[in-house]
Design an enzyme around this catalytic site. Structure first.
Site, PDB file in Angstrom:
ATOM      1  N   ASP A 285      29.178  17.860 -25.382  1.00 46.61           N
ATOM      2  CA  ASP A 285      28.942  17.493 -26.786  1.00 46.61           C
ATOM      3  C   ASP A 285      27.722  18.261 -27.293  1.00 46.61           C
ATOM      4  OD1 ASP A 285      30.049  14.659 -28.357  1.00 46.61           O
ATOM      5  OD2 ASP A 285      28.388  15.765 -29.272  1.00 46.61           O
TER       6      ASP A 285
ATOM      7  N   ASN B  25      38.774  17.014 -27.501  1.00 45.20           N
ATOM      8  CA  ASN B  25      38.661  15.833 -28.356  1.00 45.20           C
ATOM      9  C   ASN B  25      37.657  15.983 -29.505  1.00 45.20           C
ATOM     10  OD1 ASN B  25      38.686  12.722 -28.838  1.00 45.20           O
ATOM     11  ND2 ASN B  25      36.542  13.249 -28.440  1.00 45.20           N
TER      12      ASN B  25
ATOM     13  N   TYR C 248      41.012  19.600 -42.909  1.00 42.61           N
ATOM     14  CA  TYR C 248      41.256  18.774 -41.708  1.00 42.61           C
ATOM     15  C   TYR C 248      42.758  18.738 -41.391  1.00 42.61           C
ATOM     16  CZ  TYR C 248      40.884  14.721 -38.555  1.00 42.61           C
ATOM     17  OH  TYR C 248      40.933  13.881 -37.467  1.00 42.61           O
TER      18      TYR C 248
ATOM     19  N   LYS D  66      44.408  20.149 -37.967  1.00 43.34           N
ATOM     20  CA  LYS D  66      45.077  19.269 -36.998  1.00 43.34           C
ATOM     21  C   LYS D  66      46.550  19.637 -36.841  1.00 43.34           C
ATOM     22  CE  LYS D  66      41.583  16.723 -35.647  1.00 43.34           C
ATOM     23  NZ  LYS D  66      41.135  16.661 -34.247  1.00 43.34           N
TER      24      LYS D  66
HETATM   25  N1  LIG Z   1      38.235   8.114 -35.951  1.00 43.27           N
HETATM   26  C1  LIG Z   1      39.423   8.326 -36.460  1.00 43.27           C
HETATM   27  O1  LIG Z   1      39.915   7.552 -37.309  1.00 43.27           O
HETATM   28  C2  LIG Z   1      40.244   9.503 -35.998  1.00 43.27           C
HETATM   29  C3  LIG Z   1      41.583   9.572 -36.423  1.00 43.27           C
HETATM   30  C4  LIG Z   1      42.361  10.646 -36.012  1.00 43.27           C
HETATM   31  C5  LIG Z   1      41.814  11.617 -35.192  1.00 43.27           C
HETATM   32  N2  LIG Z   1      40.514  11.539 -34.807  1.00 43.27           N
HETATM   33  C6  LIG Z   1      40.004  12.615 -33.959  1.00 43.27           C
HETATM   34  O2  LIG Z   1      39.409  12.066 -32.813  1.00 43.27           O
HETATM   35  C7  LIG Z   1      38.420  12.979 -32.311  1.00 43.27           C
HETATM   36  C8  LIG Z   1      37.158  12.198 -31.993  1.00 43.27           C
HETATM   37  O3  LIG Z   1      36.655  11.659 -33.202  1.00 43.27           O
HETATM   38  P1  LIG Z   1      35.812  10.291 -33.264  1.00 43.27           P
HETATM   39  O4  LIG Z   1      36.447   9.433 -34.268  1.00 43.27           O
HETATM   40  O5  LIG Z   1      35.547   9.785 -31.899  1.00 43.27           O
HETATM   41  O6  LIG Z   1      34.481  10.875 -33.955  1.00 43.27           O
HETATM   42  P2  LIG Z   1      32.939  10.820 -33.556  1.00 43.27           P
HETATM   43  O7  LIG Z   1      32.267  11.474 -34.715  1.00 43.27           O
HETATM   44  O8  LIG Z   1      32.546   9.446 -33.154  1.00 43.27           O
HETATM   45  O9  LIG Z   1      32.869  11.774 -32.269  1.00 43.27           O
HETATM   46  C9  LIG Z   1      33.023  13.151 -32.358  1.00 43.27           C
HETATM   47  C10 LIG Z   1      32.090  13.823 -31.370  1.00 43.27           C
HETATM   48  O10 LIG Z   1      32.323  15.243 -31.431  1.00 43.27           O
HETATM   49  C11 LIG Z   1      31.062  15.887 -31.361  1.00 43.27           C
HETATM   50  N3  LIG Z   1      31.117  17.211 -31.972  1.00 43.27           N
HETATM   51  C12 LIG Z   1      31.363  17.507 -33.272  1.00 43.27           C
HETATM   52  N4  LIG Z   1      31.283  18.832 -33.459  1.00 43.27           N
HETATM   53  C13 LIG Z   1      30.995  19.387 -32.254  1.00 43.27           C
HETATM   54  C14 LIG Z   1      30.779  20.708 -31.818  1.00 43.27           C
HETATM   55  N5  LIG Z   1      30.832  21.752 -32.649  1.00 43.27           N
HETATM   56  N6  LIG Z   1      30.508  20.923 -30.515  1.00 43.27           N
HETATM   57  C15 LIG Z   1      30.427  19.868 -29.655  1.00 43.27           C
HETATM   58  N7  LIG Z   1      30.614  18.596 -30.024  1.00 43.27           N
HETATM   59  C16 LIG Z   1      30.883  18.357 -31.310  1.00 43.27           C
HETATM   60  C17 LIG Z   1      30.104  14.964 -32.113  1.00 43.27           C
HETATM   61  O11 LIG Z   1      28.753  15.207 -31.779  1.00 43.27           O
HETATM   62  C18 LIG Z   1      30.613  13.598 -31.690  1.00 43.27           C
HETATM   63  O12 LIG Z   1      29.931  13.133 -30.541  1.00 43.27           O
HETATM   64  C19 LIG Z   1      38.269  14.058 -33.380  1.00 43.27           C
HETATM   65  O13 LIG Z   1      38.976  15.212 -32.989  1.00 43.27           O
HETATM   66  C20 LIG Z   1      38.902  13.437 -34.605  1.00 43.27           C
HETATM   67  O14 LIG Z   1      39.418  14.402 -35.479  1.00 43.27           O
HETATM   68  C21 LIG Z   1      39.723  10.502 -35.182  1.00 43.27           C
END
Ligand SMILES: NC(=O)c1ccc[n+]([C@@H]2O[C@H](COP(=O)([O-])OP(=O)(O)OC[C@H]3O[C@@H](n4cnc5c(N)ncnc54)[C@H](O)[C@@H]3O)[C@@H](O)[C@H]2O)c1
Length: 242
Positions: free
Chosen positions: A36, A80, A146, A150
């Site tokens: 991360d 992720n 986005y 995706k």
């Molecule tokens: N939360 C939702 O409703 C949801 C829905 C569909 C998909 N997603 C997908 O799930 C995945 C995780 O999201 P989440 O909800 O846990 O979000 P989150 O923001 O809690 O976690 C995302 C993590 O990715 C890290 N990150 C971001 N950019 C980065 C980079 N350039 N290099 C390294 N690390 C990086 C951030 O520091 C963070 O710790 C994402 O791909 C998101 O698109 C989330």
């Protein structure tokens, strides 16, 4: 233990879904490599999970991604990490937002998969689990950048499955719906986006938990999904069925 002795690289592991995946895999005996940008979040995770490896890296920078895979083996890769786009409609997307979203959500998984696959093949195979989104399967779940990113990640998932399936690589995707994590709270949505989406808010099922997605990641990473390749599993409480 379903992942005993496996080496699992999990990106975006400092928060939300990635953090839950790291916890779930660790409990199932995997050696977790948590990656991360957020160093403090990784340190906190390492305090909770004995023996995990943490790597601070920006996944959109190739030079920071490739060294993660300079190791003897990688059995599981969870692409992720991702960023949202404030529900911004296409004509309102500036170059900076477009580049940011594409570089984290598409370039990152590309750099990581390209480095991991040869290592997996050398060791007899592996499983890649990509965190896609309901926005991989529909136009009305996020903004333009986005949604584009995706859809691209789902295409990458299927391409990897197609090209490398005969060499022991499985590559599948999860499509989370609305999951309660920091991502949802981080940005103020674009006014036009929120106006368009608000009419549909009542169709969104109650938010899921990060662990709901991590359980599916465990299935896709483990031997239990040995005949599943190139698939996408919605984890959305039925949202895409509406
Ligand atoms: N939360 C939702 O409703 C949801 C829905 C569909 C998909 N997603 C997908 O799930 C995945 C995780 O999201 P989440 O909800 O846990 O979000 P989150 O923001 O809690 O976690 C995302 C993590 O990715 C890290 N990150 C971001 N950019 C980065 C980079 N350039 N290099 C390294 N690390 C990086 C951030 O520091 C963070 O710790 C994402 O791909 C998101 O698109 C989330």
């Amino acid at each position: 233990m379903r992942l005993e002795g496996r080496v699992a690289v999990v990106t975006g592991a400092a928060s939300g879904i990635g953090r839950s995946i790291a916890c779930r895999f660790h409990a199932e005996g995997a050696h977790v490599v948590a990656v991360d940008l957020d160093e403090a979040g990784l340190t906190k995770l390492a305090g909770k999970l004995d023996g995990i490896e943490t790597i601070v890296a920006n996944l959109s920078v190739k030079e920071q991604v490739e060294p993660i895979f300079d190791r003897q083996r990688v059995d599981i890769l969870c692409n992720n990490a991702g960023v949202l786009d404030k529900l911004t409609p296409l004509c309102e997307v500036d170059d900076e937002l477009w580049r940011k979203v594409m570089s984290v959500n598409v370039d990152g998984p590309f750099f990581a998969s390209r480095a991991a696959i040869p290592k997996m093949i050398e060791n007899g195979g592996g499983s890649i689990v990509n965190t896609c989104s309901a926005a991989s399967l529909s136009g009305g779940r996020a903004g333009a950048s986005y949604t584009t990113s995706k859809h691209a990640l789902l295409g990458m998932t299927r391409s990897i499955a197609w090209y490398y399936g005969n060499q022991g690589i499985r590559c599948n995707a999860m499509a989370p719906g609305s999951i309660q994590t920091k991502m949802q709270m981080r940005d103020v949505p674009h006014a036009q986006g929120i106006e368009r989406y608000s009419a549909y808010f009542q169709t969104i099922p109650p938010a899921g938990r990060a662990m709901d997605v991590a359980d599916v990641a465990l299935f896709l990473a483990s031997e239990e999904s040995r005949y599943v390749n190139g698939s996408v599993i919605p984890v959305d409480g039925g949202w895409l069925a509406y």
